[in-house]
Design a protein around this motif. Structure first.
Motif, PDB file in Angstrom:
ATOM      1  N   THR B  18       0.824  -1.212   0.000  1.00 48.17           N
ATOM      2  CA  THR B  18       0.000   0.000   0.000  1.00 48.17           C
ATOM      3  C   THR B  18       0.861   1.266   0.000  1.00 48.17           C
ATOM      4  N   LEU B  22      -1.542   3.402   4.275  1.00 45.52           N
ATOM      5  CA  LEU B  22      -2.908   3.466   3.753  1.00 45.52           C
ATOM      6  C   LEU B  22      -3.667   2.257   4.283  1.00 45.52           C
ATOM      7  N   ILE B  40      -7.933   7.071   5.671  1.00 47.62           N
ATOM      8  CA  ILE B  40      -6.666   7.803   5.601  1.00 47.62           C
ATOM      9  C   ILE B  40      -6.458   8.581   6.890  1.00 47.62           C
ATOM     10  N   SER B 330      -2.880  13.062  -5.103  1.00 44.59           N
ATOM     11  CA  SER B 330      -3.010  11.714  -4.558  1.00 44.59           C
ATOM     12  C   SER B 330      -4.328  11.544  -3.814  1.00 44.59           C
ATOM     13  N   LEU B 360       1.443   8.728   0.380  1.00 43.58           N
ATOM     14  CA  LEU B 360       0.585   8.983   1.532  1.00 43.58           C
ATOM     15  C   LEU B 360       0.885  10.313   2.207  1.00 43.58           C
ATOM     16  N   VAL B 363      -1.450  12.444   0.465  1.00 45.75           N
ATOM     17  CA  VAL B 363      -2.858  12.193   0.743  1.00 45.75           C
ATOM     18  C   VAL B 363      -3.250  12.817   2.077  1.00 45.75           C
ATOM     19  N   ASP B 364      -2.429  12.604   3.090  1.00 46.71           N
ATOM     20  CA  ASP B 364      -2.816  13.019   4.439  1.00 46.71           C
ATOM     21  C   ASP B 364      -2.389  14.435   4.789  1.00 46.71           C
TER      22      ASP B 364
END
Ligand code: SF4
Ligand code: SF4
Lengths: 168, 365
Positions: B18, B22, B40, B330, B360, B363-364
């Motif tokens: 991942t 994730l 997430i 992302s 990630l 993403v976060d």
């Protein structure tokens, strides 16, 4: 829903040429040939603690301070600019008025390497000429057993870290 | 007599394929995916809030840590946003060098993606070869700015320093080497029947759906939508370069793979043009000592290797931004994952995650 997969499956090979390609696993041999070629290329990895790679001149290791090239005193004029621009608040400077003459001098200068992100922003505003008093050194081996070891006092910043004995 | 029951299982947050922390909550019917919910936030650092307490130059190291695989694109986008707000004109030489850096970064990021994507699908060899070539690019970055991952490579108004002597020749050397190396990856993958079996027809994202989900970058172009920020809203003089925007036709994982492979070639093409026409001159505009953009707001987008990376900045005239918002590709692309996975087999989830190429940290935030 799962028929999306069957629908878009690769078209079946047609004709003798494609048939031979499939039976002889041609694409597999192409791949293996690449692997074989790479067997004879020189190694590019190094055995780290024994050998090290060459660092480029601009490499940013831990920030350190310079001595004055002429008189051997510290170059820093205690202007606190690096302390101000550091995004991680890791520089801590204490300064005092020079007893004679004008200007200030350092009482203590500390960099907390635990917080430092090696961004190099502290070097940009340093006003000393022709070299900046603070610079990004080429030191990068800084592992330690104790957290106190990461707060570098003036002496360490000027002279570099003592070589460590990791066999404790 | 027999009854099947849906089952929920967790994939991640620490799963080797991942690519970070994730967590996917899979609802399975046998081996078939009924639903996927990405969960997430494991890497949330509150970067947007941190930005409100830092002066403008101090934010750049933070942007390095958003999409840490393509930090130069983030630097470029952030500096671009501040420059736009301040009305600064970046000198042409700096713009060209920025383009070279950004395109090298795109290749490096795609190489990392290719290596890990192939590794996830069981083709281990490619991983070593792509990392070998990525290392060459990281060496170039180290020579340019001193760091290998978190570059902090630009400054508001241009660049800190010009390129070191001989650097452009080393870039040319890399460009000479790279096409033959890329052919090797293609030999290993593009026609390989296992690769085709694992990627063709897997994770279909129709063009309409991709647009509706706000997907961008290769994820969008793999679905056949011809949209690239570099061409739609050129920044950093991208309008002066000639390049093609590859698109897919089958909207599947294999097409997204082909799109990224072609993008690497196009990046080489852009770098070559930039090197040939590299203007002389300054690399940094005149910037005030204290950077205080006027009151106002700005939105600036760049095409990062993952897609449309946006920077929204609100200034109240002070030394620190009033609000900073990052539109990360992302995060948006990940929202299309359930759509691509439904009805597929559980092993395909790994292929699909790889094909949308998420980071990630991005993403976060
Ligand atoms: S390198 Fe960056 S974080 Fe480290 S002391 Fe300098 S300004 Fe601070
Ligand atoms: S900016 Fe330079 S001169 Fe000023 S305090 Fe820091 S190291 Fe010393």
């Amino acid at each position: 829903m799962s028929d999306t997969r069957a629908h878009a499956a690769p078209a079946l090979p047609s004709g003798l040429k494609d048939f031979l390609k499939t039976v002889l696993l041609l694409e597999l041999w192409v791949g293996l040939w690449v692997t074989l070629k790479n067997q004879f290329r020189p190694h590019i990895t190094v055995e780290y603690p024994k050998e090290t790679v060459e660092l480029s001149p601009r490499f940013r290791g831990v920030p350190r301070l310079r001595y004055h090239p002429d008189n051997g005193e510290e170059l820093c004029i205690a202007c606190h600019l690096c302390e101000t621009v550091c995004p991680d608040d890791c520089i801590h400077i204490v300064s005092e008025k020079k007893p004679e003459g004008k200007g200030k001098r350092l009482v203590s200068f500390e960099i907390n390497y635990e917080r430092c992100c090696f961004c190099g922003l502290c070097v940009d505003p340093c006003p000393t000429k022709p070299l900046t008093a603070i610079y990004m050194s080429h030191d990068y081996e800084m592992a330690d057993y104790k957290r106190e070891g990461f707060v570098a006092p003036l002496k360490t910043l000027l002279d570099g870290m003592d070589p460590k004995d990791y066999k404790e | 007599m027999f009854r099947t029951e849906e089952m929920d299982i967790n994939m991640g947050p620490q799963h080797p394929s991942t690519h970070g922390v994730l967590r996917l909550k899979l609802t399975l019917d046998g081996e078939e995916i009924v639903d996927v919910r990405p969960i997430i936030g494991y890497l949330h650092r509150g970067v947007e809030k941190l930005c409100e307490h830092r002066t403008y130059p101090m934010i750049e190291p933070l942007t390095d840590r958003l999409d840490y695989v393509a930090a130069i694109s983030e630097n470029l986008g952030y500096c671009g946003a501040v420059e736009k707000l301040m009305g600064l004109q970046v000198p042409p030489r700096a713009q060209y060098i920025r383009v070279i850096l950004a395109e090298l970064q795109r290749i490096a990021s795609h190489l990392l993606w290719l290596g890990t994507h192939a590794l996830d699908l069981g083709a281990m060899t490619v991983y070593f070869y792509t990392f070998r070539e990525r290392e060459l690019i990281l060496d170039l970055f180290e020579q340019f700015c001193g760091a290998r991952l978190t570059y902090n490579s630009m400054r508001i108004g241009g660049l800190l320093e010009d390129v070191p002597a001989g650097w452009t020749d080393r870039v040319r050397h890399f460009l000479g080497l790279f096409p033959s190396r890329q052919k090797e990856y293609e030999d290993l993958l593009t026609v390989n029947r296992i690769w085709l079996g694992r990627t063709r027809g897997v994770g279909i994202l129709k063009a309409d759906d991709a647009v509706a989900m706000g997907a961008s970058g290769p994820t969008l172009r793999g679905s056949g939508v011809d949209y690239d920020v570099r061409r739609a809203q050129p920044y950093s003089s991208y309008e002066q370069f000639e390049f093609d925007v590859p698109t897919g036709t089958n909207c599947d994982t294999y097409d997204r793979y082909l799109v990224r492979m072609e993008e690497m070639r196009q990046s080489c093409r852009i770098i070559r043009q930039a090197l040939d026409r590299l203007p002389e001159g300054e690399v940094r505009a005149k910037v005030p000592k204290y950077i205080k953009p006027p009151v106002g707001e700005v939105y600036h987008v760049v095409e990062s290797p993952r897609g449309e990376q946006g920077f929204y900045l609100v200034s109240k005239g002070g030394e620190m931004p009033y609000r900073m918002r990052f539109r990360s590709p992302s995060f948006v692309n990940l929202q299309a994952l359930p759509m691509m996975c439904r009805g597929q087999l559980i092993a395909d989830v790994v292929a699909v995650i790889g094909s949308i190429d998420i980071v990630l940290g991005d993403v976060d935030r």
